[in-house]
Design an enzyme around this catalytic site. Structure first.
Site, PDB file in Angstrom:
ATOM      1  N   GLY A   1      -6.771  68.202 -43.549  1.00 13.91           N
ATOM      2  CA  GLY A   1      -7.555  67.795 -44.716  1.00 13.91           C
ATOM      3  C   GLY A   1      -6.673  67.591 -45.936  1.00 13.91           C
TER       4      GLY A   1
ATOM      5  N   ARG B   1      -0.461  69.538 -46.949  1.00 15.49           N
ATOM      6  CA  ARG B   1      -0.209  70.158 -45.652  1.00 15.49           C
ATOM      7  C   ARG B   1       0.342  69.113 -44.673  1.00 15.49           C
ATOM      8  NH1 ARG B   1      -4.375  74.151 -44.680  1.00 15.49           N
ATOM      9  NH2 ARG B   1      -3.068  75.289 -46.133  1.00 15.49           N
TER      10      ARG B   1
ATOM     11  N   ARG C   1      -3.834  56.822 -53.454  1.00 14.21           N
ATOM     12  CA  ARG C   1      -4.720  57.896 -53.928  1.00 14.21           C
ATOM     13  C   ARG C   1      -4.159  59.287 -53.658  1.00 14.21           C
ATOM     14  NH1 ARG C   1     -10.614  56.507 -54.570  1.00 14.21           N
ATOM     15  NH2 ARG C   1     -10.635  54.255 -54.593  1.00 14.21           N
TER      16      ARG C   1
ATOM     17  N   ARG D   1      -7.652  66.591 -35.407  1.00 11.64           N
ATOM     18  CA  ARG D   1      -7.810  67.263 -36.697  1.00 11.64           C
ATOM     19  C   ARG D   1      -7.140  68.629 -36.618  1.00 11.64           C
ATOM     20  NH1 ARG D   1      -9.682  69.416 -41.119  1.00 11.64           N
ATOM     21  NH2 ARG D   1     -11.113  71.175 -41.074  1.00 11.64           N
TER      22      ARG D   1
ATOM     23  N   SER E   1      -8.629  74.233 -41.407  1.00 17.25           N
ATOM     24  CA  SER E   1      -9.108  75.605 -41.455  1.00 17.25           C
ATOM     25  C   SER E   1     -10.619  75.627 -41.232  1.00 17.25           C
ATOM     26  CB  SER E   1      -8.751  76.242 -42.794  1.00 17.25           C
ATOM     27  OG  SER E   1      -9.319  75.485 -43.830  1.00 17.25           O
TER      28      SER E   1
ATOM     29  N   ASP F   1     -11.148  82.207 -43.104  1.00 22.83           N
ATOM     30  CA  ASP F   1     -12.040  83.172 -43.748  1.00 22.83           C
ATOM     31  C   ASP F   1     -13.179  83.475 -42.781  1.00 22.83           C
ATOM     32  OD1 ASP F   1     -12.495  80.236 -45.031  1.00 22.83           O
ATOM     33  OD2 ASP F   1     -14.418  81.185 -44.631  1.00 22.83           O
TER      34      ASP F   1
ATOM     35  N   ARG G   1      -0.635  82.243 -44.452  1.00 21.20           N
ATOM     36  CA  ARG G   1      -1.215  80.948 -44.085  1.00 21.20           C
ATOM     37  C   ARG G   1      -0.245  80.064 -43.314  1.00 21.20           C
ATOM     38  NH1 ARG G   1      -6.103  78.849 -47.082  1.00 21.20           N
ATOM     39  NH2 ARG G   1      -7.070  80.780 -47.667  1.00 21.20           N
TER      40      ARG G   1
HETATM   41  N1  HPA Z   1     -17.165  76.521 -44.865  1.00 23.08           N
HETATM   42  C1  HPA Z   1     -16.871  75.228 -44.709  1.00 23.08           C
HETATM   43  N2  HPA Z   1     -15.648  74.813 -44.473  1.00 23.08           N
HETATM   44  C2  HPA Z   1     -14.659  75.728 -44.382  1.00 23.08           C
HETATM   45  C3  HPA Z   1     -14.905  77.074 -44.533  1.00 23.08           C
HETATM   46  C4  HPA Z   1     -16.225  77.486 -44.779  1.00 23.08           C
HETATM   47  O1  HPA Z   1     -16.513  78.690 -44.925  1.00 23.08           O
HETATM   48  N3  HPA Z   1     -13.725  77.725 -44.422  1.00 23.08           N
HETATM   49  C5  HPA Z   1     -12.780  76.800 -44.213  1.00 23.08           C
HETATM   50  N4  HPA Z   1     -13.348  75.577 -44.167  1.00 23.08           N
END
Ligand code: HPA
Length: 235
Positions: free
Chosen positions: A20, A24, A43, A87, A90, A204, A217
């Site tokens: 994304g 990165r 962009r 893809r 995270s 997370d 990370r």
């Molecule tokens: N929600 C949506 N996208 C994400 C999240 C999340 O908690 N964590 C990392 N990408």
């Protein structure tokens, strides 16, 4: 050149990794590719092409969310001839057994809507990964000894979610994690007959509130990039 990608024809490899975050993409290209050169800066959505174990690879940012990914994936497929799109990103963990730092390999991606919803209308299309890529990624993860989960994920339209009831139902139905891009990537791969996969690091956790400390990370994301690259060139 396309509307959103400034690369010359031939500057994009048939295998494209899509993080994304454009920075990165830069980090992954500088860390894992040989002779990486910047092929797009339009962009600020950076793209790099180099080689991995002698194989040409492009690592290109997708931006956040399905509308952004859809623009780049459409142009990479239709204008530059990308054939394998993975893809790397995270996600939030949604099951107890899924821990922060683990890797999720997405077999399917559920969604409320995607940029392709206008085509499907009332039809509930089930976007799924390419099986050859999926099984190669599972083998690569096993060889690295990375804690890995394989199953369904949820591609959400929002990061700041106001539907805890929906998350509860997703968890109840075994969804492993939530992110915001994979369902549209799988839709486009199905539409154009390309191979797609999402390999995700759990950054997370929705239930525990735990989050990956920033110093961890890089290592966790590095494992994911190597799994994606090894999977792309396994066969
Ligand atoms: N929600 C949506 N996208 C994400 C999240 C999340 O908690 N964590 C990392 N990408």
């Amino acid at each position: 050149m396309t509307v959103h990608i400034g690369a010359a024809p031939g500057d994009i490899a048939e295998t494209v990794l899509l993080p994304g975050d454009p920075y990165r993409a830069k980090w992954a290209a500088e860390t894992f590719l040989q002779d990486a050169k910047c092929v797009n800066e339009v962009r600020g959505m950076l793209g790099f092409t180099g080689t991995y174990k002698g194989n040409p690879v492009t690592i290109h940012g997708s931006g956040m969310g399905m509308p952004s990914l859809s623009i780049y994936a459409n142009e990479l497929i239709r204008d530059y001839g990308a054939k394998t799109l993975i893809r790397i990103g995270s996600c939030g963990g949604m099951q107890k057994q899924v821990k922060v730092r683990d890797v999720i390999i997405a077999m399917t991606a559920s969604s409320l809507s995607t940029p392709s919803s206008g085509i499907f209308k009332e039809f509930n299309f089930a976007p799924c990964a390419d099986y050859g890529l999926l099984s190669a990624a599972v083998a690569a993860a096993k060889a690295k000894g990375t804690a890995t989960h394989v199953g369904g994920i949820y591609s959400s339209d929002v990061f700041y979610d106001e539907r805890p009831d929906l998350n509860e139902q997703m968890t109840r139905h075994g969804i492993l994690g939530v992110e915001m891009e994979a369902a549209e990537l799988y839709n486009l791969a199905a539409r154009y007959g390309r191979r797609a996969l999402a390999v995700l690091t759990v950054s997370d956790h929705l239930q525990t509130g735990e989050a990956l400390p920033s110093e961890d990370r890089e290592k966790s994301f590095g494992d994911m990039v190597e799994i994606a690259l090894d999977a792309a060139f396994q066969d």
